[in-house]
Design a protein around this motif. Structure first.
Motif, short mmCIF file in Angstrom:
data_model
loop_
_atom_site.label_atom_id
_atom_site.label_comp_id
_atom_site.label_asym_id
_atom_site.label_seq_id
_atom_site.Cartn_x
_atom_site.Cartn_y
_atom_site.Cartn_z
N LYS A 65 -54.88 -11.59 -13.10
CA LYS A 65 -54.65 -12.38 -11.88
C LYS A 65 -56.00 -12.77 -11.26
O LYS A 65 -56.18 -13.89 -10.82
CB LYS A 65 -53.82 -11.58 -10.87
N VAL A 68 -57.80 -15.84 -12.64
CA VAL A 68 -57.33 -17.21 -12.36
C VAL A 68 -57.16 -17.48 -10.86
O VAL A 68 -57.18 -18.64 -10.44
CB VAL A 68 -56.00 -17.51 -13.09
N GLU A 69 -57.00 -16.44 -10.09
CA GLU A 69 -56.70 -16.61 -8.67
C GLU A 69 -57.95 -17.08 -7.90
O GLU A 69 -59.03 -16.51 -8.06
CB GLU A 69 -56.20 -15.27 -8.10
N LYS A 70 -57.77 -18.12 -7.06
CA LYS A 70 -58.90 -18.64 -6.28
C LYS A 70 -58.81 -18.20 -4.81
O LYS A 70 -59.83 -18.10 -4.14
CB LYS A 70 -58.91 -20.19 -6.33
N ASN A 71 -57.60 -17.98 -4.35
CA ASN A 71 -57.39 -17.62 -2.95
C ASN A 71 -58.00 -16.23 -2.67
O ASN A 71 -57.62 -15.25 -3.30
CB ASN A 71 -55.87 -17.61 -2.68
N SER A 72 -58.96 -16.18 -1.72
CA SER A 72 -59.68 -14.92 -1.52
C SER A 72 -58.78 -13.81 -0.99
O SER A 72 -58.95 -12.64 -1.32
CB SER A 72 -60.87 -15.13 -0.58
N ARG A 75 -56.87 -12.54 -3.95
CA ARG A 75 -57.80 -11.80 -4.83
C ARG A 75 -58.01 -10.37 -4.29
O ARG A 75 -57.99 -9.40 -5.03
CB ARG A 75 -59.17 -12.52 -4.90
N TYR A 142 -63.18 -8.72 -9.92
CA TYR A 142 -63.13 -9.25 -8.56
C TYR A 142 -64.44 -9.96 -8.22
O TYR A 142 -64.44 -11.04 -7.63
CB TYR A 142 -62.87 -8.10 -7.58
N GLN A 144 -66.37 -11.22 -10.30
CA GLN A 144 -66.59 -12.20 -11.39
C GLN A 144 -67.84 -11.89 -12.20
O GLN A 144 -68.58 -12.77 -12.62
CB GLN A 144 -66.65 -13.62 -10.81
#
Lengths: 471, 334
Positions: A65, A68-72, A75, A142, A144
């Motif tokens: 997740k 691919v997840e952009k919403n902080s 995340r 998390y 990245q």
């Protein structure tokens, strides 16, 4: 399953046979390694494999997740889910009884009578190691810092890889998962060196820790009386050697076994008793934990970026939690606090005094560091504060009429082993075993190997558990 | 690598030959793993089965082969050297459904000593019961793999103390001056056990009086060392009686047995644990069949080579005699 057991010899033989016969594809070999790892763990307590599965599934899902997840906000939620699961396991299984005990003491101190039933929770072997390892994956995802594992199999094997599953080294995803992507096979040299490391690790555990040192340490710390200063020192020195040989022995076995499969694990010990100062010590002792604490605790707490006071606070907090990581008892917290204090004092002195290390002051400072480390081992080994207090007062020769416990030969034996340990560490502090072995003639290497194998067999360790399994 | 493996093998062959030349033979260790195998057998035992608990006397003196020869059924031997039967009996009563017969060996110095679980007479039993509960599959596997090795190599032995031959035991025996006095005389191993936990006194103990004398010195040392301990007669008796009642209520049978002792040890026992103050009240309160060696012509008159246990041959005779009495009295069937 213990490395120093007959069952493990059979287990490893079967794993190596299936790994190298060529009947299995790389994917199937990884599946076999994963099943073998579950068997390795499950032979101790089968139901507790479920915890491994939960950790694996939660962190695999969270990692995917986070990839691919952009919403902080979301995340953060996935990160918290992983932390909550892994730290929740730790809180319940490792610290449940400790928290309850302290809660009860606190409530009773307030005048309320509360006597809960003891929970008698089983401590899953190596839970502190694999939860930290799997959490590091999600935290790195998390931030990245890494890419997600390519397949679930690779990730599950990363969490469960049997050589380092129960007592480390705590390996980062970037160092291990990528090794599973391509087919691995040990070269002849790697296989031989891996076997040699396995022998050295077993020699450290079975002969040096269990046969030569554990009896003296157990007798002194279990005496239940106020001891003579010499006995207290010898018992503590024996424990300092025992815990090093026990834990470094396990790590060396783990690195050796992985190497026999063509997988490279990082070093976990680099001659720590030759450390000059405490920063140096923690770059040599249980390296995989100290770097974990540095990266995931000390730096997020501010590290050395927010002024001296914040740095000292971060150091102390990191070491306090490091102490608590080792065991659910206040004695471990004191052990961590002492190390935190040593680090603070060292940083302070370094900012005031410039000292060039040479061979003469180097050995003096190494001895001083080792002596201070021994003071901390008392709190690590003692089960109660009363024992620690008695030991410390005896070590500072306050109890002149303390009981004599050890025979002359016990004292001689411990002094010889610990002195050799210190000298070897000091001579090897800027070198490595590999370098030394390359310089040694082949026959000498072989004879040394034969002697170690012989001593391991005649010591016949009755399968004593590694100390760090309880952490 | 080849030098390492070949060198180690040569060393081990030499080590084995060395110990065989010192009259050591491959045998099993009488350890926790062997005990728990037999403890586990109790889970499947029926009302026709017999379980023996107690200290070394019922362990040496009741020979399982002879018992089986007399009754057709082999008892389960759970006695442990140097221990009280109280916690082993408690375990059978409270942690199993067994409702057959339990033979309880009574050695007064151990039976009436203490209830404290960590005291020497109880510590070993309690830790074995815990090991039985906590034992892992890995432990079982390791033990099964160790049996053929123990049975093939003399140098594989977990014996501790003066007769230990593993590296730690050998180092422990090295003495360079004496910083702390150690009044305990050397305590040699004087028995051998098989996979059925049938323990027999070694021939050397029965025939070499000087060797038997070293064991006698140990009993004298224990007598002296224990002289300050006050027996917990009431507490131990009540604890036992409580369990006897529970066991009888579910249909089980308890038989008390007092095996022979001789010489100075017997004199000491008569003095410190007189029969009328310890054995007789226990029998009366327990209300179970009880067999004291002094009360039967066929059970007395034995000579214990080291005052406390019967030689292997005498143990066979003693067992056969006791079993015949039990059959005659209706407590065992053929």
């Amino acid at each position: 399953m213990l490395f120093n057991s007959l069952g493990f010899i059979l287990f490893l033989g079967l794993v190596l046979f299936l790994y190298y016969t060529g009947i299995l594809s790389w994917t199937n070999r990884k599946r076999m390694l994963l099943l073998a790892s579950y068997l390795f763990y499950g032979l101790w307590n089968p139901p507790l494999v479920i915890l491994l599965w939960i950790s694996t599934i939660v962190d695999w899902t969270a990692g995917n997740k986070l990839a691919v997840e952009k919403n902080s906000g979301r995340r953060k939620m996935w990160l918290l889910l992983s932390m909550f699961t892994n730290l929740g396991f730790l809180a319940f299984f490792k610290y449940g009884d400790f928290l309850l005990e302290n809660f009860t003491t606190g409530v009773n101190a307030l005048g309320m009578t509360y006597e809960p039933q003891p929970m008698d929770i089983i401590l899953p072997m190596g839970i502190s190691f694999y939860t930290f390892q799997t959490m590091s994956y999600t935290i790195d995802m998390y931030y990245q810092r890494i890419k997600p594992a390519r397949t679930f199999l690779d990730f599950a094997l990363y969490v469960t890889f049997f050589p380092q599953l129960v007592a480390g080294p705590i390996v980062r995803a970037k160092d291990l998962i990528s090794q599973f992507y391509d087919e691995k096979k040990a070269t002849a040299n790697q296989f031989m060196w891996g076997s040699f490391l396995l022998t050295i690790g077993l020699f450290q555990k079975v002969v040096l820790a269990d046969t030569l040192l554990s009896g003296t340490a157990d007798a002194v710390f279990g005496a239940g009386v106020v001891l003579n200063g010499l006995d207290a020192w010898i018992g503590t020195l024996a424990f300092s050697g025992q815990i090093f040989f026990d834990f470094a022995g396990y790590s060396t076995c783990a690195i050796g076994i992985a190497l026999m499969l063509g997988i490279i694990l990082p070093d976990n010990f680099k001659y720590p008793y030759a450390a000059i100062g405490f920063s140096d010590l923690w770059s040599r002792w249980h390296i995989s934990l100290s770097t974990w604490l540095r990266d995931y605790l000390y730096i997020p707490l501010g590290g050395n970026k927010n002024g001296i006071t914040r740095m000292y606070v971060a150091l102390i907090l990191t070491m306090l939690l490091g102490g608590l990581w080792h065991g659910a008892a206040w004695t471990f917290v004191v052990w961590g606090a002492l190390h935190g204090l040593y680090l603070v004092v060292e940083r302070f002195l370094r900012s005031k005094v410039r000292l060039k290390i040479n061979p003469i002051n180097g050995i003096f400072l190494a001895l001083l560091t080792y002596t201070c480390v021994n003071i901390t081992w008392v709190f690590f080994r003692a089960r109660e504060f009363e024992t620690a207090r008695n030991m410390i007062s005896s070590m500072f020769f306050i109890n002149n009429d303390g009981v004599k416990l050890l025979q002359y030969f016990d004292i001689f034996k411990v002094m010889v082993v610990v002195s050799l340990l210190f000298i070897c560490h000091y001579l090897m502090r800027n070198s490595s075993l590999k370098e030394l072995s390359l310089k040694a003639p082949a026959w000498l290497f072989g004879v040394g190997w034969a002697i170690m194998l012989f001593l391991i067999v005649i010591s016949q360790g009755s399968g004593q558990q590694f100390i760090y399994f309880q952490f | 690598m080849i030098i390492g493996i070949v060198g180690a093998l040569i060393g081990l062959v030499a080590w084995e030959i060395y110990w065989r030349n010192h009259n050591l033979v491959p045998d099993l260790d009488d350890d926790d793993d062997l005990w728990v195998i037999h403890r586990e057998a109790v889970e499947d035992a029926t009302e026709d089965d017999v379980v023996i608990v107690g200290s070394s006397r019922v362990y040496f003196d009741l020979q399982l082969d002879k018992w089986e020869e007399e009754t057709g059924k082999r008892p389960i031997q759970l006695a442990i050297e140097g221990t009280s039967p109280l916690y082993a009996f408690d375990d059978l009563v409270n942690n199993t459904d067994f409702n057959g017969t339990i033979v309880v060996g009574v050695t007064a110095g151990l039976f009436f000593s203490t209830l404290f679980p960590e005291a020497p007479p109880n510590e070993k039993v309690v830790s074995r019961i815990k090991y039985y509960e906590d034992r892992t599959y890995a432990d079982r596997l390791n033990y099964n793999l160790s049996i053929p090795l123990q049975s093939s190599f003399a140098f594989i032995s977990d014996v501790s103390g003066v007769d230990g031959i593993k590296l730690k035991a050998l180092l422990d025996e090295i003495e360079v001056g004496q910083r702390v006095p150690d009044p305990m005389p050397p305590f040699h191993k004087f028995s051998e056990v098989d996979i059925n936990r049938n323990l027999r006194m070694t021939t050397r103990t029965a025939t070499d009086t000087a060797f038997a004398g070293t064991i006698k010195k140990v009993w004298l040392f224990f007598n002296q060392a224990g002289s300050e301990n006050v027996p917990e007669k009431e507490a131990t008796t009540n604890f036992f009686i409580e369990n006897v009642k529970k066991f009888k209520n579910r249909g089980g049978e308890v038989i008390l047995v007092r095996c022979p002792s001789t010489g100075e040890l017997r004199e000491h026992e008569n003095q410190v644990f007189p029969r009328n103050e310890f054995w007789d009240p226990l029998v009366e309160k327990s209300d179970v069949p009880a067999y004291h060696f002094e009360d039967y012509e066929s059970l007395r008159g034995f000579d214990c080579p080291e005052w406390s246990h019967l030689s292997a041959e005498d143990a066979d005779i003693f067992t056969a005699s006791l079993v015949r009495i039990l059959v005659k009295d209706g407590y065992l069937s053929k």
